[in-house]
Motif scaffolding. Structure first.
Motif, short mmCIF file in Angstrom:
data_model
loop_
_atom_site.label_atom_id
_atom_site.label_comp_id
_atom_site.label_asym_id
_atom_site.label_seq_id
_atom_site.Cartn_x
_atom_site.Cartn_y
_atom_site.Cartn_z
N SER A 145 0.81 -1.22 0.00
CA SER A 145 0.00 0.00 0.00
C SER A 145 0.84 1.27 0.00
CB SER A 145 -0.91 0.00 1.22
OG SER A 145 -1.77 -1.10 1.17
N ARG A 146 2.14 1.15 0.00
CA ARG A 146 2.98 2.34 0.03
C ARG A 146 2.82 3.14 -1.27
NH1 ARG A 146 5.65 2.36 4.60
NH2 ARG A 146 6.05 0.39 5.61
N LYS B 64 2.40 15.32 -5.09
CA LYS B 64 3.43 15.72 -4.13
C LYS B 64 2.83 15.89 -2.75
CE LYS B 64 5.85 18.24 -7.74
NZ LYS B 64 6.20 19.56 -8.27
N ASN B 65 3.68 15.68 -1.75
CA ASN B 65 3.33 15.98 -0.37
C ASN B 65 2.10 15.21 0.11
OD1 ASN B 65 3.88 17.34 2.05
ND2 ASN B 65 2.36 18.91 1.59
N ILE B 66 2.03 13.92 -0.23
CA ILE B 66 0.93 13.11 0.30
C ILE B 66 1.38 12.49 1.62
CG2 ILE B 66 -0.03 12.64 -1.99
CD1 ILE B 66 0.96 9.73 -1.60
N TYR B 67 0.41 12.21 2.47
CA TYR B 67 0.71 11.63 3.77
C TYR B 67 -0.20 10.43 3.97
CZ TYR B 67 0.95 11.01 8.81
OH TYR B 67 1.10 10.48 10.07
N ILE B 68 0.40 9.25 4.18
CA ILE B 68 -0.36 8.04 4.45
C ILE B 68 0.13 7.48 5.77
CG2 ILE B 68 -0.89 5.70 3.67
CD1 ILE B 68 -0.43 6.63 0.83
N GLU B 69 -0.81 7.25 6.68
CA GLU B 69 -0.46 6.74 8.00
C GLU B 69 -0.82 5.25 8.05
OE1 GLU B 69 -1.14 9.40 11.54
OE2 GLU B 69 -2.64 7.84 11.92
N TYR B 70 0.10 4.45 8.54
CA TYR B 70 -0.10 3.00 8.60
C TYR B 70 -0.51 2.59 10.00
CZ TYR B 70 2.09 3.20 4.10
OH TYR B 70 2.35 3.50 2.81
N PRO B 71 -1.20 1.42 10.15
CA PRO B 71 -1.52 0.45 9.12
C PRO B 71 -2.78 0.83 8.35
CG PRO B 71 -2.26 -0.36 11.23
CD PRO B 71 -1.56 0.94 11.49
N LEU B 72 -2.89 0.29 7.14
CA LEU B 72 -4.07 0.44 6.30
C LEU B 72 -4.11 -0.70 5.30
CD1 LEU B 72 -2.62 1.57 3.57
CD2 LEU B 72 -2.93 3.78 4.65
N GLU C 7 -3.94 12.90 -5.09
CA GLU C 7 -3.35 14.11 -5.67
C GLU C 7 -2.56 14.89 -4.60
OE1 GLU C 7 -6.30 16.37 -7.81
OE2 GLU C 7 -6.66 14.74 -9.22
N ASP C 8 -2.00 16.03 -5.00
CA ASP C 8 -1.12 16.82 -4.13
C ASP C 8 -1.78 17.16 -2.79
OD1 ASP C 8 0.59 16.83 -6.28
OD2 ASP C 8 0.27 18.94 -6.79
N ASN C 9 -0.96 17.11 -1.74
CA ASN C 9 -1.36 17.56 -0.40
C ASN C 9 -2.56 16.81 0.17
OD1 ASN C 9 0.66 19.63 -0.49
ND2 ASN C 9 -0.71 20.78 -1.81
N THR C 10 -2.67 15.53 -0.13
CA THR C 10 -3.74 14.71 0.45
C THR C 10 -3.18 13.91 1.61
OG1 THR C 10 -3.33 12.99 -1.20
CG2 THR C 10 -5.13 14.53 -1.65
N SER C 11 -4.07 13.56 2.54
CA SER C 11 -3.63 12.72 3.65
C SER C 11 -4.71 11.72 4.01
CB SER C 11 -3.24 13.56 4.86
OG SER C 11 -4.36 14.21 5.40
N ILE C 12 -4.24 10.52 4.38
CA ILE C 12 -5.12 9.44 4.82
C ILE C 12 -4.53 8.90 6.11
CG2 ILE C 12 -5.96 7.12 4.32
CD1 ILE C 12 -5.96 7.81 1.39
#
Length: 199
Positions: A20-21, A30-38, A49-54
């Motif tokens: 999932s990386r 650019k500048n996406i943020y994904i926090e694990y686990p998922l 897209e740019d500047n999204t976070s999950i």
């Protein structure tokens, strides 16, 4: 549990979620943020897209359907996205229909720009979350939401809008090129139509 066991367990989690990386996604800005686990069932059909976070514990149940999150949108913990629906097939057990995907229909789920999805939200097949929306914690969204609406509940309903139509027009002046700004007449129509409406 001793340190060695903890290290093994963390390694198993890392392996489980490795696919999932971001480099495995269908596309990312650019500048996406994904926090694990998922868990993403098909990362190649996920586009951030740019500047999204999950945030952590997000699950995207997708096979052929896409999950698209547009610029500057955020999803809090425990988001669930379901792009498909299982359907009954005459003469077959329902479990077989699901297992072999005999009558599945998948539709893309899209989160437009500048949306905030709070914790424990479920987005179902074919839903489009409008630009600037706030989806309240625990909401189950079955139908698309108008731009800048505040949506809560199960069934989901529009309780109000973030700004007045005139304020939205002013808000977008410095954020979007003229060709991408939402027109005042459409914003007014949405606010007249959707307040209190179940989605």
């Amino acid at each position: 549990m001793d340190f060695a066991q903890i290290k093994i367990a963390l390694g198993a989690i890392k392996r489980l979620f490795y696919d999932s990386r971001p480099q495995k996604l269908g596309g990312h800005g650019k500048n996406i943020y994904i926090e694990y686990p998922l868990m993403f069932h098909n990362p190649s059909n996920i586009f951030l897209e740019d500047n999204t976070s999950i945030k952590a514990f997000t699950t995207v149940l997708n096979t052929t359907g896409k999950f698209i999150m547009k610029r500057n949108s955020t999803a809090a913990q425990n988001l669930t996205v379901v792009t498909g629906n299982h359907h009954y097939v005459k003469g077959r057990f329902f479990n077989d229909s699901i297992k072999y995907r005999l009558a599945d229909i998948e539709k893309d789920v899209i989160v437009e720009e500048d949306a905030l999805i709070c914790a424990n939200v479920t987005l179902l097949s074919g839903v489009v979350i409008g630009r600037g929306c706030i989806i309240g914690a625990g909401t189950i969204v079955r139908k698309s939401t108008p731009p800048y609406s505040i949506v809560i509940g199960n069934p989901a309903r529009v309780i109000k809008f973030v700004l007045s139509p005139e304020d939205i027009v002013e808000h977008e002046l410095n954020l979007y090129p003229e060709t991408e700004r939402l027109p005042l007449n459409i914003l007014k129509k949405h606010q007249e139509t959707y307040i209190g409406k179940t989605l």
